[in-house]
Design an enzyme around this catalytic site. Structure first.
Site, PDB file in Angstrom:
ATOM      1  N   PRO A  12       0.792  -1.232   0.000  1.00 27.98           N
ATOM      2  CA  PRO A  12       0.000   0.000   0.000  1.00 27.98           C
ATOM      3  C   PRO A  12       0.821   1.277   0.000  1.00 27.98           C
ATOM      4  CG  PRO A  12      -0.116  -1.103   2.141  1.00 27.98           C
ATOM      5  CD  PRO A  12       0.537  -2.061   1.187  1.00 27.98           C
ATOM      6  N   ASN A  13       0.289   2.242  -0.739  1.00 25.25           N
ATOM      7  CA  ASN A  13       0.820   3.613  -0.828  1.00 25.25           C
ATOM      8  C   ASN A  13       2.107   3.728  -1.635  1.00 25.25           C
ATOM      9  OD1 ASN A  13      -1.291   4.744   0.851  1.00 25.25           O
ATOM     10  ND2 ASN A  13      -0.287   3.710   2.547  1.00 25.25           N
ATOM     11  N   ARG A  20       4.897  11.068  -2.485  1.00 19.39           N
ATOM     12  CA  ARG A  20       4.609  10.706  -1.101  1.00 19.39           C
ATOM     13  C   ARG A  20       5.825  11.003  -0.198  1.00 19.39           C
ATOM     14  NH1 ARG A  20       4.660   4.532   1.232  1.00 19.39           N
ATOM     15  NH2 ARG A  20       3.908   5.081   3.284  1.00 19.39           N
ATOM     16  N   TYR A  25      10.953   9.095   1.383  1.00 20.30           N
ATOM     17  CA  TYR A  25      10.943   8.034   0.371  1.00 20.30           C
ATOM     18  C   TYR A  25      11.615   8.410  -0.948  1.00 20.30           C
ATOM     19  CZ  TYR A  25       7.663   5.959   3.660  1.00 20.30           C
ATOM     20  OH  TYR A  25       7.099   5.425   4.784  1.00 20.30           O
ATOM     21  N   ASN A  76       8.309  -5.304  -0.872  1.00 20.48           N
ATOM     22  CA  ASN A  76       8.176  -4.174   0.045  1.00 20.48           C
ATOM     23  C   ASN A  76       6.684  -4.127   0.379  1.00 20.48           C
ATOM     24  OD1 ASN A  76       7.992  -1.856   1.507  1.00 20.48           O
ATOM     25  ND2 ASN A  76       9.013  -0.538  -0.001  1.00 20.48           N
ATOM     26  N   ALA A  79       3.172  -0.631   4.801  1.00 21.50           N
ATOM     27  CA  ALA A  79       2.666  -0.695   6.176  1.00 21.50           C
ATOM     28  C   ALA A  79       2.233  -2.104   6.585  1.00 21.50           C
ATOM     29  CB  ALA A  79       1.504   0.280   6.335  1.00 21.50           C
ATOM     30  N   HIS A  82       4.221  -4.338   9.020  1.00 26.11           N
ATOM     31  CA  HIS A  82       4.128  -4.226  10.480  1.00 26.11           C
ATOM     32  C   HIS A  82       2.807  -4.751  11.042  1.00 26.11           C
ATOM     33  CE1 HIS A  82       7.370  -1.596   9.356  1.00 26.11           C
ATOM     34  NE2 HIS A  82       6.547  -0.749   8.772  1.00 26.11           N
ATOM     35  N   GLU A 100      13.116  -9.125   1.758  1.00 23.98           N
ATOM     36  CA  GLU A 100      12.287  -7.983   2.159  1.00 23.98           C
ATOM     37  C   GLU A 100      13.077  -6.692   1.970  1.00 23.98           C
ATOM     38  OE1 GLU A 100      11.282  -8.238   6.310  1.00 23.98           O
ATOM     39  OE2 GLU A 100      10.394  -6.227   6.347  1.00 23.98           O
ATOM     40  N   HIS A 102      12.985  -2.189   2.129  1.00 29.00           N
ATOM     41  CA  HIS A 102      12.337  -0.932   2.507  1.00 29.00           C
ATOM     42  C   HIS A 102      13.187   0.227   2.025  1.00 29.00           C
ATOM     43  CE1 HIS A 102       9.443  -3.006   4.958  1.00 29.00           C
ATOM     44  NE2 HIS A 102      10.435  -3.737   5.421  1.00 29.00           N
ATOM     45  N   LEU A 103      12.531   1.256   1.545  1.00 30.73           N
ATOM     46  CA  LEU A 103      13.246   2.467   1.131  1.00 30.73           C
ATOM     47  C   LEU A 103      13.885   3.137   2.338  1.00 30.73           C
ATOM     48  CD1 LEU A 103      10.215   3.394  -0.963  1.00 30.73           C
ATOM     49  CD2 LEU A 103      12.460   3.501  -2.028  1.00 30.73           C
ATOM     50  N   SER A 104      13.088   3.308   3.387  1.00 30.55           N
ATOM     51  CA  SER A 104      13.585   3.973   4.596  1.00 30.55           C
ATOM     52  C   SER A 104      14.172   2.929   5.544  1.00 30.55           C
ATOM     53  CB  SER A 104      12.431   4.720   5.278  1.00 30.55           C
ATOM     54  OG  SER A 104      11.419   3.813   5.681  1.00 30.55           O
ATOM     55  N   ARG A 109      12.995   4.845  12.599  1.00 34.25           N
ATOM     56  CA  ARG A 109      11.730   5.568  12.552  1.00 34.25           C
ATOM     57  C   ARG A 109      10.861   5.230  13.776  1.00 34.25           C
ATOM     58  NH1 ARG A 109       9.109   5.147   6.872  1.00 34.25           N
ATOM     59  NH2 ARG A 109       7.938   6.889   7.776  1.00 34.25           N
ATOM     60  N   ARG A 113       7.189   0.830  13.565  1.00 35.82           N
ATOM     61  CA  ARG A 113       7.782   0.303  12.323  1.00 35.82           C
ATOM     62  C   ARG A 113       8.939  -0.645  12.596  1.00 35.82           C
ATOM     63  NH1 ARG A 113       5.437   3.715   8.334  1.00 35.82           N
ATOM     64  NH2 ARG A 113       5.018   5.753   9.219  1.00 35.82           N
TER      65      ARG A 113
HETATM   66  C1  DQA Z   1       8.261   1.311   3.859  1.00 31.86           C
HETATM   67  C2  DQA Z   1       8.305   1.535   5.389  1.00 31.86           C
HETATM   68  C3  DQA Z   1       6.953   1.279   6.007  1.00 31.86           C
HETATM   69  O1  DQA Z   1       7.010   1.503   7.409  1.00 31.86           O
HETATM   70  C4  DQA Z   1       5.917   2.217   5.422  1.00 31.86           C
HETATM   71  O2  DQA Z   1       4.639   1.938   5.946  1.00 31.86           O
HETATM   72  C5  DQA Z   1       5.898   2.181   3.930  1.00 31.86           C
HETATM   73  C6  DQA Z   1       7.169   2.150   3.225  1.00 31.86           C
HETATM   74  C7  DQA Z   1       9.595   1.683   3.195  1.00 31.86           C
HETATM   75  O3  DQA Z   1       9.795   1.279   2.056  1.00 31.86           O
HETATM   76  O4  DQA Z   1      10.411   2.406   3.782  1.00 31.86           O
HETATM   77  O5  DQA Z   1       4.854   2.264   3.305  1.00 31.86           O
HETATM   78  O6  DQA Z   1       8.016  -0.059   3.610  1.00 31.86           O
END
Ligand code: DQA
Length: 149
Positions: A12-13, A20, A25, A76, A79, A82, A100, A102-104, A109, A113
């Protein structure tokens, strides 16, 4: 003829990447990241199949459909990382090697997370390198597949 087919799953997102929260990100869109991954996939001699969904059930279905079609999954889960026992169970159920990404850096954080339901069933996790996390993740996944398949 490419050796492996890899399912690249985005949750998602992540369709909003580029606009965003760019300070977290980055400015690249998901399309930019997928193009970068396609270039990397050519070098690694693997095929990619990229899916993004905002819906947990669609992600679960994509994982089930990966059986007999894909040899590895790069995910990825956004959210859902978590929160989703369902995505974790789907990945464990199909038993396809997973990396797995993640960008961040999720550990720098908010506390909520810091826990990933996916991490304990993945080969490994790459977190905090922006779009580069995906490229590193793909390289790591293909390296592992080449060892075991
Ligand atoms: C994310 C980190 C997640 O906590 C967040 O909800 C995302 C992006 C990342 O790529 O850093 O949607 O997965």
């Amino acid at each position: 003829m490419s050796k492996f087919s890899i399912l690249v799953l985005n949750g998602p997102n992540l369709n909003l990447l580029g606009k965003r929260e760019p300070t977290i990100y980055g400015h690249l869109t998901l399309e930019d990241i997928n193009k970068m991954l396609e270039d990397e996939a050519k070098k690694l001699n693997v095929r990619l199949f990229c899916v993004q969904s905002n819906h947990e059930g669609v992600l679960v279905d994509s994982i089930h459909n990966a059986l007999n079609h894909h040899q590895g999954i790069l995910i990825n889960a956004g959210a859902y990382t978590h929160t989703s026992v369902a995505i974790r169970d789907a990945l464990a159920g199909v038993a396809i090697p997973v990396v797995e990404v993640h960008l961040s850096n999720i550990y720098r954080r908010e506390e909520f997370r810091h826990h990933s339901y996916i991490a304990s069933i993945a080969i490994g996790q790459i977190s905090g390198f922006g779009a580069e996390s995906y490229r590193l993740g793909l390289q790591a996944l293909v390296t592992e597949l080449n060892k075991v398949l």
